[in-house]
Design a protein around this motif. Sequence first.
Motif: not given
Length: 160
Positions: A66-84
């Motif tokens: 996770h991180t905060e960014l100055q230029a981001v106006n809207t939140p973003l959450v991604l989910f990744a399931r890894l093969q391995r």
Amino acid sequence: MAISEFFSAADVILDAGPGNKATLLDLLASEAAARNGQSRQEILDALRAREQIGSTALGKGVALPHTELQAVNTPLVLFARLQRPIDFDARDDEPVDLVFLALWPASNRKGLLSAMSEICRALRDPQAPRKLRAAKTAEDAVQILLQAVASETGPCDGPL
């Protein structure tokens, strides 16, 4: 702002194939940049800087970079399931195969903490990670997470 307000199947990556933490962070930065219009390099640099502070692995095969960014106006959450599973420098030494990325506007730090807490609480249910590992579709993964979020109300302290 609850993650249910902005997390959808479009934010799910099933069976991603990075072979290590660096490649995974690069993949997540690219995916995030494609969704929010930010520079991939800016996102990647912020994620790397956060990981330098300490691993964002939660334990039991789950990580929450996770991180905060100055230029981001809207939140973003991604989910990744890894093969391995990959090494993510987790305190429990377990490799990671479930990854949630949270990018947040720097102006809304409280929102980032709330979203991370929501995800963490949901994953305390041992069935949630098991179900996410078995999800057949992105829609299934979203429903599993949102159901787990809805059923959990306690605080999230410490590793999973």
